[in-house]
Design a protein around this motif. Structure first.
Motif, PDB file in Angstrom:
ATOM      1  N   MET A 365       0.726  -1.108  -0.069  1.00  0.00           N
ATOM      2  CA  MET A 365       0.009  -0.111  -0.077  1.00  0.00           C
ATOM      3  C   MET A 365       0.794   1.248   0.039  1.00  0.00           C
ATOM      4  SD  MET A 365      -2.993  -1.221   2.598  1.00  0.00           S
ATOM      5  CE  MET A 365      -4.005   0.294   2.064  1.00  0.00           C
ATOM      6  N   SER A 381      -5.615   4.140  -1.221  1.00  0.00           N
ATOM      7  CA  SER A 381      -6.911   3.327  -1.841  1.00  0.00           C
ATOM      8  C   SER A 381      -8.176   4.007  -0.934  1.00  0.00           C
ATOM      9  CB  SER A 381      -6.913   2.007  -1.297  1.00  0.00           C
ATOM     10  OG  SER A 381      -6.334   1.576  -0.120  1.00  0.00           O
ATOM     11  N   ARG A 395      -5.622  -1.850  -3.761  1.00  0.00           N
ATOM     12  CA  ARG A 395      -4.716  -1.621  -2.372  1.00  0.00           C
ATOM     13  C   ARG A 395      -3.381  -2.027  -2.526  1.00  0.00           C
ATOM     14  NH1 ARG A 395     -10.112  -3.431  -0.989  1.00  0.00           N
ATOM     15  NH2 ARG A 395     -11.016  -2.228   0.431  1.00  0.00           N
TER      16      ARG A 395
END
Length: 551
Positions: A365, A381, A395
């Motif tokens: 991430m 995200s 993600r």
């Protein structure tokens, strides 16, 4: 870190595994004895008494709680769902439906669970059980309705964010990657280092027993464009290396010397130690490219500056992420205030970017911390505002590029496809590619693409230093992005390979995550799963791959 279990826990685990295996091996025994299909729950209990062997009944009697009967879900449970017609309209299925049980999995569970109660003399309330299952399915249906609502909103938002790029796929010779002997080195950092390139190779740490743990460090290598070779960068004065970054002609490295956090600078001519503002912990090194200064990221503070002088630019007050139920209960891990990263954090303007390592090369991430706000780091995200249970799968970020003058470029996706997004300085998001396509079909699933394979673009990383006509690299080709036009420059071959390890076959794929333009039609590229190459165009105008880590 996952703690090593005690001997007692090992015995308990082995016992559970044996019980699970035994519980799921009763199907032949049950199948051979169960000739008559019961019509009611009570008849099912009687059938269990007749058809299950003494060993299985003794096992059930030894299970201390009804929840332990979940071990039988796949063995005995599968047998009764299939043989007793719970997937159809058998008399037993109809009897259980009248009692409030609708799904075959629920029916088999209540049959097995209440049989445990019967064997142990425990009363059971069928109406209460049916009500619990009904609540579960109603909550599941509500979650599904909410997921569809979010999916509809996401499709509408993504459709409005699409740039509408025009793509060109001219016929070009394919650049075939040489077959590898091993999966190679996993680089997580590239930066100019004088006339060379500093390459940070990821190493996963091990605990005292030799087990891999979820902590990473970077090992310094140097690539010489002149000799076309890569070698380990010696770091005198450090017993252990933790992180690194390059600024101008100097490579800066943090680590441990004689048990003490140490900060070392290395040039082509000398190495030297410098003082840290906090010597109680080892900082992760980062960089502010626009300001040409270094970052020191500690557990709860961030410093910016140089060895001449440091200024504290952030003190964390809000935890970044809950360490999880196990860590809370055991007290083994305190709350973290910044993401655990391997690649150096980057400061651009008032934002500090962290690209974490995820788990098993997935879920990497991208986070950023706004230094002007008293808040924890925000995930890309979440910030983009369209990611939901049904997609898009954003993600996992393979790479990103941030700059004060061009905003933020994010390369994200997974096996379903990769996307390229851009956020302008004003904060508006644009989608250049969605799941390998310049076209977004709102009638299709968010996890698919309707563009045929030959017209897809695989965006994994930006080739840094490639100028206004940006180059994009993916696992299937090299592309040029100019305005709203994307043109394939060369396609790749043999990027998925089977590597013979002697005792096993490694199914390896090259997914590029870093790329640097070296000028003169030469590009240094690195893969998520290993593979560092010098791409160069030869005298015939053809691109070739020279492996640098497959010796």
């Amino acid at each position: 870190m996952i703690p090593f279990p005690s001997p007692a826990r090992v015995v308990a685990l082995m016992s559970c595994l044996w019980t699970f295996a035994a519980a799921n091996s009763v199907c032949p025994e049950f199948d051979s004895r169960s000739k008559v299909v019961p019509a009611t729950l009570e008849q099912a209990h009687e059938a269990f008494e007749r058809c299950l062997g003494d060993t299985t009944l003794a096992m059930i009697d030894s299970i201390p709680e009804e929840s332990g009967m979940a071990l039988f879900h796949f063995g005995l449970g599968t047998a009764i769902r299939n043989r007793w017609g719970l997937w159809g309209d058998s008399p037993l299925a109809k009897d259980l439906e009248r009692r409030g049980f609708q799904h075959p999995d629920d029916m088999s569970s209540v049959l097995i669970g209440t049989f445990w109660c019967r064997r142990h003399g425990v009363e059971f309330d069928l109406a209460a059980r049916a009500a619990r299952y009904a609540r579960y399915w109603e909550e599941a249906r509500e979650q599904e309705r909410e997921a569809k609502r979010l999916e509809s909103l996401a499709k509408s938002s993504i459709a409005s964010m699409m740039v509408g790029c025009r793509t060109r796929f001219p016929a070009t010779p394919k650049a075939a990657m040489p077959h590898r002997r091993n999966d190679g080195l996993r680089a997580r950092y590239l930066a100019p280092f004088g006339s060379d390139v500093l390459v940070g190779v990821r190493r996963q740490e091990r605990d005292a027993r030799g087990f891999l743990v979820a902590r990473y460090r970077l090992e310094p290598y140097v690539f010489s464009p002149k000799t076309r070779r890569m070698a380990v960068l010696p770091v005198p004065g450090l017993d252990t290396i933790h992180s690194l970054v390059a600024l101008g002609d100097t490579a800066w490295i943090s680590g441990v010397r004689k048990g003490r956090p140490t900060f070392v600078g290395i040039t082509s001519e000398a190495s030297f130690r410098r003082e840290l503002p906090d010597t109680t912990a080892i900082p992760i090194l980062g960089i502010s490219p626009e300001e040409k200064s270094l970052l020191l990221v500690y557990d709860r503070t961030i410093f910016q500056g140089s060895p001449v002088g440091w200024a504290k630019i952030h003190s964390a007050t809000r935890p970044w992420r809950d360490p999880g139920a196990y860590a809370r209960a055991s007290g083994k891990e305190p709350p973290r205030f910044y993401p655990r990263v391997c690649a150096p954090p980057q400061k651009h303007g008032n934002l500090v970017f962290f690209h974490d390592e995820g788990v098993h090369e997935s879920g990497k991430m991208l986070w950023w911390l706004d230094l002007r706000m008293d808040s924890a780091p925000v995930a890309f995200s979440d910030a983009v505002g369209v990611v939901g249970p049904n997609g898009p799968d954003w993600r996992n970020v393979t790479s990103f590029e941030a700059a004060g003058d061009t905003g933020l470029w994010v390369f994200t996706g997974s096996l379903d496809g990769h996307s390229l997004l851009h956020r302008s300085r004003s904060g508006a998001w644009e989608v250049y590619l969605y799941n390998n396509s310049a076209v977004f079909d709102s009638s299709a699933s968010l996890l698919s693409t309707t563009t045929r394979r030959s017209r897809q673009v695989s965006p994994f990383a930006m080739v840094t230093g490639s100028g206004k006509a940006r180059r994009i690299i993916g696992n299937e080709g090299l592309y040029v992005l100019s305005g709203d036009r994307i043109s394939r420059e060369v396609s790749f071959g043999n990027t998925t390979q089977e590597i013979d390890r002697g005792d096993s076959i490694l199914h390896w794929s090259w997914d590029p995550s870093l790329a640097m333009d070296l000028g003169g039609d030469r590009i240094l590229v690195c893969g998520v799963f290993g593979g560092i190459y010098l791409m160069e165009r030869n005298s015939k105008g053809l691109w070739t791959f020279l492996p640098l880590d497959d010796g």
